[in-house]
Design a protein around this motif. Sequence first.
Motif, mmCIF file in Angstrom:
data_model
loop_
_atom_site.group_PDB
_atom_site.id
_atom_site.type_symbol
_atom_site.label_atom_id
_atom_site.label_comp_id
_atom_site.label_asym_id
_atom_site.label_seq_id
_atom_site.Cartn_x
_atom_site.Cartn_y
_atom_site.Cartn_z
ATOM 1 N N ALA A 47 41.179 46.419 28.397
ATOM 2 C CA ALA A 47 40.213 47.363 27.661
ATOM 3 C C ALA A 47 38.964 47.552 28.422
ATOM 4 N N ALA A 48 38.650 46.676 29.081
ATOM 5 C CA ALA A 48 37.472 46.773 29.994
ATOM 6 C C ALA A 48 37.642 47.319 31.372
ATOM 7 N N GLY A 49 38.736 47.678 31.591
ATOM 8 C CA GLY A 49 39.258 48.533 32.681
ATOM 9 C C GLY A 49 39.549 47.738 33.861
ATOM 10 N N ALA A 50 40.216 46.473 33.668
ATOM 11 C CA ALA A 50 40.696 45.600 34.659
ATOM 12 C C ALA A 50 41.617 46.289 35.409
ATOM 13 N N TYR A 51 42.541 46.996 35.084
ATOM 14 C CA TYR A 51 43.583 47.755 35.635
ATOM 15 C C TYR A 51 43.040 48.612 36.735
ATOM 16 N N GLU A 52 41.814 49.114 36.657
ATOM 17 C CA GLU A 52 41.251 49.958 37.819
ATOM 18 C C GLU A 52 40.279 49.230 38.676
ATOM 19 N N TYR A 53 39.738 48.061 38.027
ATOM 20 C CA TYR A 53 38.803 47.215 38.991
ATOM 21 C C TYR A 53 39.019 45.932 39.443
ATOM 22 N N ALA A 54 40.219 45.241 38.429
ATOM 23 C CA ALA A 54 40.709 44.171 39.241
ATOM 24 C C ALA A 54 42.244 43.979 38.903
ATOM 25 N N PRO A 55 42.817 44.917 39.357
ATOM 26 C CA PRO A 55 44.450 44.865 38.983
ATOM 27 C C PRO A 55 45.088 43.783 39.520
ATOM 28 N N LEU A 56 44.726 43.035 40.658
ATOM 29 C CA LEU A 56 45.411 41.698 41.016
ATOM 30 C C LEU A 56 45.370 40.569 40.109
ATOM 31 N N GLU A 57 43.665 40.580 39.837
ATOM 32 C CA GLU A 57 43.730 39.558 38.649
ATOM 33 C C GLU A 57 44.418 39.642 37.358
ATOM 34 N N LEU A 58 44.412 40.887 37.132
ATOM 35 C CA LEU A 58 45.088 41.279 35.910
ATOM 36 C C LEU A 58 46.690 41.165 35.805
ATOM 37 N N GLN A 59 47.056 41.678 36.968
ATOM 38 C CA GLN A 59 48.528 41.479 37.122
ATOM 39 C C GLN A 59 48.966 39.886 37.259
ATOM 40 N N ALA A 60 48.171 39.164 37.881
ATOM 41 C CA ALA A 60 48.327 37.508 38.043
ATOM 42 C C ALA A 60 48.333 36.874 36.574
ATOM 43 N N SER A 61 47.421 37.683 35.634
ATOM 44 C CA SER A 61 47.203 37.120 34.285
ATOM 45 C C SER A 61 48.422 37.399 33.472
ATOM 46 N N GLN A 62 48.982 38.620 33.835
ATOM 47 C CA GLN A 62 50.170 38.956 32.926
ATOM 48 C C GLN A 62 51.308 38.559 33.620
ATOM 49 N N ASN A 63 51.444 38.169 34.751
ATOM 50 C CA ASN A 63 52.718 37.421 35.362
ATOM 51 C C ASN A 63 52.861 36.035 34.708
ATOM 52 N N LYS A 64 51.516 35.319 34.584
ATOM 53 C CA LYS A 64 51.604 33.908 33.988
ATOM 54 C C LYS A 64 51.893 33.920 32.504
ATOM 55 N N VAL A 65 51.656 34.803 31.930
ATOM 56 C CA VAL A 65 51.913 34.876 30.382
ATOM 57 C C VAL A 65 53.433 35.207 30.270
ATOM 58 N N ASP A 66 53.971 36.015 31.349
ATOM 59 C CA ASP A 66 55.391 36.211 31.017
ATOM 60 C C ASP A 66 55.947 34.951 31.625
ATOM 61 N N ALA A 67 55.650 34.266 32.602
ATOM 62 C CA ALA A 67 56.206 32.848 32.920
ATOM 63 C C ALA A 67 56.181 32.035 31.856
ATOM 64 N N ALA A 68 55.235 31.939 31.274
ATOM 65 C CA ALA A 68 54.865 31.151 29.927
ATOM 66 C C ALA A 68 55.991 31.563 28.815
ATOM 67 N N LYS A 69 56.229 32.645 28.549
ATOM 68 C CA LYS A 69 57.277 33.110 27.633
ATOM 69 C C LYS A 69 58.463 32.481 28.150
ATOM 70 N N THR A 70 58.892 32.609 29.377
ATOM 71 C CA THR A 70 60.136 32.109 30.104
ATOM 72 C C THR A 70 59.992 30.480 29.727
ATOM 73 N N ALA A 71 58.962 29.686 30.089
ATOM 74 C CA ALA A 71 58.990 28.391 29.738
ATOM 75 C C ALA A 71 59.005 28.109 28.495
ATOM 76 N N ILE A 72 58.645 28.692 27.617
ATOM 77 C CA ILE A 72 58.689 28.389 26.218
ATOM 78 C C ILE A 72 60.077 28.567 25.537
ATOM 79 N N ALA A 73 60.856 29.586 26.080
ATOM 80 C CA ALA A 73 62.349 29.750 25.776
ATOM 81 C C ALA A 73 62.983 28.490 26.294
#
Length: 125
Positions: free
Chosen positions: A45-71
Amino acid sequence: MNVRTCKQTIIVSMAVAALAACAPAKQPPTSQMALAQAAVDKATAAGAYEYAPLELQASQNKVDAAKTAIAAKDYVKAEHLLEQAEVDAKLAEAKSGTAKTQKAVDELQKSIDILREEIQRKLPQ
């Protein structure tokens, strides 16, 4: 080993096994998942997709990896990944805020420069 020592060893082993069975099992980090996802949403919502895409993507990747670890019921790994994801998302949000502020400063500086030029042109020479 005498009989008494053998009995003591068995009793201690059974007590340890009983305590281990009574210990609470590690639960899925649902609250940490909610915090991490909220941080990702806030950064987006703060616009990270435009101003900090790498950090935002890293964060989303870690959430996805955590979901896999939970499974896979690897809750410790999931918890660590979610903590990292939250930090990455907060960094993305902060970088977005900084970039937006810098953009506003640059635009304000341009306006100031234009006003100075106008003043210089209107001054008698």
